[in-house]
Scaffold this active site. Structure first.
Site, PDB file in Angstrom:
ATOM      1  N   GLU A 164      82.746  41.459  71.934  1.00  0.00           N
ATOM      2  CA  GLU A 164      83.466  42.543  70.958  1.00  0.00           C
ATOM      3  C   GLU A 164      81.918  42.742  70.296  1.00  0.00           C
ATOM      4  O   GLU A 164      81.552  43.887  69.594  1.00  0.00           O
ATOM      5  CB  GLU A 164      84.297  42.817  69.937  1.00  0.00           C
ATOM      6  CG  GLU A 164      85.908  42.294  70.891  1.00  0.00           C
ATOM      7  CD  GLU A 164      86.221  43.403  72.582  1.00  0.00           C
ATOM      8  OE1 GLU A 164      85.258  44.513  72.049  1.00  0.00           O
ATOM      9  OE2 GLU A 164      86.972  42.878  73.108  1.00  0.00           O
TER      10      GLU A 164
ATOM     11  N   HIS B  31      79.190  44.400  71.926  1.00  0.00           N
ATOM     12  CA  HIS B  31      79.197  45.476  72.090  1.00  0.00           C
ATOM     13  C   HIS B  31      78.662  46.698  70.971  1.00  0.00           C
ATOM     14  O   HIS B  31      78.341  47.061  71.360  1.00  0.00           O
ATOM     15  CB  HIS B  31      80.754  46.138  72.708  1.00  0.00           C
ATOM     16  CG  HIS B  31      81.228  44.823  73.873  1.00  0.00           C
ATOM     17  ND1 HIS B  31      82.866  45.414  73.843  1.00  0.00           N
ATOM     18  CD2 HIS B  31      80.950  44.786  75.432  1.00  0.00           C
ATOM     19  CE1 HIS B  31      83.002  44.871  75.554  1.00  0.00           C
ATOM     20  NE2 HIS B  31      82.369  44.509  75.994  1.00  0.00           N
TER      21      HIS B  31
ATOM     22  N   TYR C 105      75.511  49.493  70.720  1.00  0.00           N
ATOM     23  CA  TYR C 105      75.312  50.726  70.070  1.00  0.00           C
ATOM     24  C   TYR C 105      73.728  50.597  69.481  1.00  0.00           C
ATOM     25  O   TYR C 105      72.684  51.172  69.679  1.00  0.00           O
ATOM     26  CB  TYR C 105      76.357  51.123  69.899  1.00  0.00           C
ATOM     27  CG  TYR C 105      77.493  50.485  70.096  1.00  0.00           C
ATOM     28  CD1 TYR C 105      77.805  51.307  71.484  1.00  0.00           C
ATOM     29  CD2 TYR C 105      78.605  50.136  70.100  1.00  0.00           C
ATOM     30  CE1 TYR C 105      79.116  51.570  72.511  1.00  0.00           C
ATOM     31  CE2 TYR C 105      80.220  50.231  70.679  1.00  0.00           C
ATOM     32  CZ  TYR C 105      80.110  50.945  72.079  1.00  0.00           C
ATOM     33  OH  TYR C 105      80.924  50.643  72.419  1.00  0.00           O
TER      34      TYR C 105
ATOM     35  N   GLU D   2      91.769  49.428  73.552  1.00  0.00           N
ATOM     36  CA  GLU D   2      90.624  49.153  73.494  1.00  0.00           C
ATOM     37  C   GLU D   2      90.767  49.961  75.353  1.00  0.00           C
ATOM     38  O   GLU D   2      90.174  50.269  75.965  1.00  0.00           O
ATOM     39  CB  GLU D   2      90.863  47.736  74.241  1.00  0.00           C
ATOM     40  CG  GLU D   2      90.762  46.663  73.228  1.00  0.00           C
ATOM     41  CD  GLU D   2      90.459  44.793  73.004  1.00  0.00           C
ATOM     42  OE1 GLU D   2      91.686  45.000  74.189  1.00  0.00           O
ATOM     43  OE2 GLU D   2      89.896  44.713  73.169  1.00  0.00           O
TER      44      GLU D   2
ATOM     45  N   GLU E  44      86.165  46.230  78.524  1.00  0.00           N
ATOM     46  CA  GLU E  44      87.540  46.367  77.892  1.00  0.00           C
ATOM     47  C   GLU E  44      88.907  46.689  78.521  1.00  0.00           C
ATOM     48  O   GLU E  44      90.017  46.575  78.317  1.00  0.00           O
ATOM     49  CB  GLU E  44      87.702  48.240  77.276  1.00  0.00           C
ATOM     50  CG  GLU E  44      86.617  48.195  76.407  1.00  0.00           C
ATOM     51  CD  GLU E  44      86.338  46.379  74.896  1.00  0.00           C
ATOM     52  OE1 GLU E  44      87.237  46.477  74.737  1.00  0.00           O
ATOM     53  OE2 GLU E  44      85.446  46.287  73.799  1.00  0.00           O
TER      54      GLU E  44
HETATM   55 MN   MN3 Z   1      87.663  44.743  73.900  1.00  0.00          MN
HETATM   56 MN   MN3 Z   2      84.323  46.391  72.643  1.00  0.00          MN
END
Ligand code: MN3
Ligand code: MN3
Length: 323
Positions: A101, A104, A108, A165, A199
């Site tokens: 996470e 992720h 961005y 998710e 996800e």
């Molecule tokens: Mn996740």
């Molecule tokens: Mn994520």
């Protein structure tokens, strides 16, 4: 030195299976590991500059919204579920997912730093703090995550996590998939595909944990939990539709994004063992094309898939050293 041992401290033992799925999920999670640095977003710069002002605004806002969700999932969602999980192999899988996470959320930023000026990035992060539908979404999620203190609230946090998710992310995924399906912003789209694939795996795993927990409750408890689940579901959907209408206004895509949300909301309920809630319209084929990334590897226990190959970096060129 003398001390009284107040409990037995256990070590994680991977030499035997604690259940019939956790080790397989560990392996698949690890196999899917990736880093944003392995994808060259700068290839998107030309297309980015050709997009209209409104298209760029929408693109950066969907990514900003996703950044907030991944931040909360890494900092609050996963830790809340880990805190009440005793099984050590399961804790390890959750911990690995929590790390992803953070990756992720960071990915961005690697897109932003390539496409936007520092000023634009600052404005965007300010927008996150000021946009009410986005803030309400985070608050609805955190109200559950921050009240995880017994088996029932743990179940509801797993439910919330699957909603986040497998459903909430998709208002954000829609636009990058829509552009990538037309050959635009393909490198950033590759990052989105990798996040989406993670996800999907997370939603499946936490869905399995939730279904197992659900079976430990009696009929009356199940009935009460169902009511609470649908309340969370409807509150999140109501807000998500408002958010979608706001950020997608002027794009002519609002209705399609809402259908896509409903389609994925059904998938989230399926992960939790519940029936479809919506009769859904067909998803835009361009977006499905982008999603096929996911469906190709929907059998998670197959290959890593897609154009992504771990460890392939761009070669350094002389001009990389010109400052
Ligand atoms: Mn996740
Ligand atoms: Mn994520």
């Amino acid at each position: 030195m003398t001390f009284t041992l107040n409990k037995i401290h256990k070590a994680v033992n991977w030499n035997k299976e604690d259940d019939n799925f956790t080790q397989a999920f560990w392996e698949q999670n690890v196999k899917q590991f990736w880093l944003p640095e392995e994808i060259s977003v700068s290839k998107d710069l030309k297309v980015w500059n050709d997009l209209s002002e409104k298209e760029r605004d929408l693109y950066k806002k969907v990514l900003a919204g996703l950044t907030l969700l991944d931040t909360k999932q890494g900092n609050n969602g996963i830790p809340s579920m880990m805190s009440l999980t005793d099984n050590l192999q399961r804790k390890a899988v959750l911990s690995f997912m929590g790390t992803m996470e953070e990756i992720h959320a960071k990915s961005y930023s690697s897109i932003f730093t390539t496409l936007l000026s520092n000023r634009e990035i600052d404005d965007l992060f300010e927008w996150i703090e000021e946009e009410k539908t986005l803030q309400r979404k985070a608050q609805l999620i955190l109200e559950q995550y921050e009240n995880t203190n017994d088996e029932k609230s743990l179940y509801l946090s797993m439910v919330t996590s699957v909603f986040l998710e497998s459903f909430l992310f998709y208002s954000g995924f829609f636009y990058p998939l829509f552009l990538a399906g037309q050959g635009k912003m393909v490198s950033s789209g590759e990052i989105i595909s990798l996040i989406l694939r993670d996800e999907s795996l997370h939603g499946k795993y936490i869905g399995l944990l939730a279904k197992e927990k659900y079976e430990s409750f009696n009929e009356e408890e199940k009935r009460q939990l169902n009511n609470k689940m649908y309340k969370i579901f409807n509150d999140l959907m109501e807000n998500e539709i408002e958010y979608t209408k706001l950020i997608y206004k002027d794009s002519n895509l609002e209705e399609e994004v809402i259908s896509f949300l409903q389609y994925n909301a059904n998938r989230a309920l399926e992960n939790l063992g519940f029936e479809d809630y919506y009769e859904v319209k067909p998803v835009n084929p361009i977006v499905l094309n982008g999603l096929s990334t996911e469906t190709k590897t929907h059998d998670f226990f197959s290959t890593k898939g897609n154009g992504y190959q771990k460890g392939i970096y761009e070669e350094l060129k002389d001009e990389d050293f010109i400052i």
